[in-house]
Design a protein around this motif. Structure first.
Motif, PDB file in Angstrom:
ATOM      1  N   LEU A  58      -7.435  -1.179   0.555  1.00  0.00           N
ATOM      2  CA  LEU A  58      -6.264  -1.688   1.260  1.00  0.00           C
ATOM      3  C   LEU A  58      -6.676  -2.845   2.163  1.00  0.00           C
ATOM      4  CD1 LEU A  58      -4.574   1.677   2.317  1.00  0.00           C
ATOM      5  CD2 LEU A  58      -4.323   0.425   0.177  1.00  0.00           C
TER       6      LEU A  58
ATOM      7  N   VAL B 171      -4.375   8.519   4.365  1.00  0.00           N
ATOM      8  CA  VAL B 171      -5.762   8.958   4.190  1.00  0.00           C
ATOM      9  C   VAL B 171      -6.724   7.975   4.851  1.00  0.00           C
ATOM     10  CG1 VAL B 171      -7.570   9.458   2.495  1.00  0.00           C
ATOM     11  CG2 VAL B 171      -5.213  10.219   2.078  1.00  0.00           C
ATOM     12  N   ALA B 172      -6.459   6.674   4.703  1.00  0.00           N
ATOM     13  CA  ALA B 172      -7.310   5.672   5.333  1.00  0.00           C
ATOM     14  C   ALA B 172      -7.294   5.805   6.855  1.00  0.00           C
ATOM     15  CB  ALA B 172      -6.856   4.270   4.925  1.00  0.00           C
TER      16      ALA B 172
ATOM     17  N   ALA C 233       0.839  -1.198   0.000  1.00  0.00           N
ATOM     18  CA  ALA C 233       0.000   0.000   0.000  1.00  0.00           C
ATOM     19  C   ALA C 233       0.871   1.244   0.000  1.00  0.00           C
ATOM     20  CB  ALA C 233      -0.906  -0.010   1.223  1.00  0.00           C
TER      21      ALA C 233
ATOM     22  N   THR D  47      -2.455  -3.757  -1.115  1.00  0.00           N
ATOM     23  CA  THR D  47      -3.670  -3.399  -1.836  1.00  0.00           C
ATOM     24  C   THR D  47      -4.582  -4.625  -1.893  1.00  0.00           C
ATOM     25  OG1 THR D  47      -2.562  -3.960  -3.923  1.00  0.00           O
ATOM     26  CG2 THR D  47      -2.523  -1.661  -3.213  1.00  0.00           C
TER      27      THR D  47
ATOM     28  N   LYS E  35      -9.697   1.559   5.209  1.00  0.00           N
ATOM     29  CA  LYS E  35      -8.940   0.692   4.303  1.00  0.00           C
ATOM     30  C   LYS E  35      -9.858   0.060   3.261  1.00  0.00           C
ATOM     31  CE  LYS E  35      -4.974  -0.523   7.207  1.00  0.00           C
ATOM     32  NZ  LYS E  35      -5.183   0.508   8.228  1.00  0.00           N
TER      33      LYS E  35
ATOM     34  N   LEU F 293     -10.652   2.531   0.506  1.00  0.00           N
ATOM     35  CA  LEU F 293      -9.508   2.889  -0.337  1.00  0.00           C
ATOM     36  C   LEU F 293      -8.804   1.669  -0.927  1.00  0.00           C
ATOM     37  CD1 LEU F 293      -7.978   5.865   1.677  1.00  0.00           C
ATOM     38  CD2 LEU F 293      -9.523   5.920  -0.271  1.00  0.00           C
TER      39      LEU F 293
ATOM     40  N   GLY G  97       0.796   7.380   1.150  1.00  0.00           N
ATOM     41  CA  GLY G  97      -0.246   8.397   1.110  1.00  0.00           C
ATOM     42  C   GLY G  97      -1.637   7.809   1.267  1.00  0.00           C
ATOM     43  N   THR G  98      -1.889   6.667   0.618  1.00  0.00           N
ATOM     44  CA  THR G  98      -3.191   6.023   0.729  1.00  0.00           C
ATOM     45  C   THR G  98      -3.427   5.507   2.144  1.00  0.00           C
ATOM     46  OG1 THR G  98      -2.934   5.336  -1.581  1.00  0.00           O
ATOM     47  CG2 THR G  98      -4.701   4.310  -0.331  1.00  0.00           C
ATOM     48  N   ARG G  99      -2.377   4.955   2.759  1.00  0.00           N
ATOM     49  CA  ARG G  99      -2.499   4.499   4.144  1.00  0.00           C
ATOM     50  C   ARG G  99      -2.811   5.665   5.077  1.00  0.00           C
ATOM     51  NH1 ARG G  99       2.194   0.317   5.929  1.00  0.00           N
ATOM     52  NH2 ARG G  99       0.927   0.491   7.833  1.00  0.00           N
TER      53      ARG G  99
END
Length: 245
Positions: free
Chosen positions: A180, A101-102, A94, A244, A175, A178, A97-99
């Protein structure tokens, strides 16, 4: 000189021929030694099961998944303890940045209801009195038994939410939205209750009890600097990894 001859059959013990080295025994005609690299039953001698097949009956290199592969086709979740590429067979890790935001989404899911309940129960009094500033009043409130009670409630809610969601399907709401997932590093499976609880405790206990923003900076730095699996300290403690879905 006596003309007595030694009796037929077993030679006497002092027979000098018995003291000579005996030639190696030759196999009978038709017998042959096993080819090099094979045992007496035609299987390679390497490994505890006499060959490439393990107790699960298949695969080169044994293992319950065959071909040394884990559920993602490469090894036990990418063969983290060996192999040329430790990420082989693992889903993409993952992005940080995505982690992030989650995690913010999950924090807001819990923080907003707690804040509403706290204000409804007059957990904070933001008015000033006796010449005290608002900052002084807030400092006093943090030292009251009521504030410690709210801290304990917050710990239970945050840790419980993270634990229950992770152990059920490896995903909190943030998660899931998004794309994850949290998996065990060893085989990619959904973490059980023990790893999920340990992961949530290491993540939330210091953040809510004493370190606040400093702890989040520490977690972020460990994720960014960790190689090759981008594990924060909470992941390392629970032996998990975020990929992911």
């Amino acid at each position: 000189m006596s003309n007595d001859q030694p009796p037929s059959g077993q030679p006497p013990e002092d027979d000098p021929f018995l003291k000579r080295p005996q030639p190696p025994r030759q196999p009978p005609p038709g017998d042959s030694a096993p080819p090099p690299g094979e045992g007496p039953y035609g299987q390679p001698p390497s490994g505890p099961y006499g060959g490439g097949e393990g107790p699960y009956g298949g695969g080169q290199g044994g293992g319950p998944y065959g071909q040394g592969g884990g559920p993602y086709g490469g090894g036990s979740f990418g063969e983290p303890y060996g192999g040329a590429d430790p990420l082989a067979g693992m889903p993409p890790l993952a992005p940080f940045g995505t982690r992030l935001v989650a995690r913010i989404i999950d924090a807001l899911i819990i923080a907003i209801p707690l804040a509403v309940i706290s204000l409804a129960a007059n957990g904070f009094d933001l008015s000033t009195s006796n010449g005290q500033s608002e900052a002084d009043r807030l400092g006093d409130e943090f030292n009251t038994g009521t504030q410690w009670l709210w801290t304990l409630i917050s710990l239970v809610v945050y840790i419980g939410y993270d634990t229950l969601m992770t152990r059920s399907r490896g995903q909190t709401l943030g998660k899931r939205w998004l794309g994850l997932r949290v998996g065990m590093l060893a085989d990619g499976s959904v973490p059980g209750t023990g790893p999920s609880l340990l992961r949530a405790t290491v993540l939330w206990l210091p953040a809510l009890l004493c370190c606040y923003c400093i702890w989040w900076i520490v977690i972020a730095l460990t994720i960014v600097s960790s190689r090759p699996y981008k594990q924060g300290w909470h992941d390392k403690a629970a032996k998990t990894v975020v990929v992911t879905a």
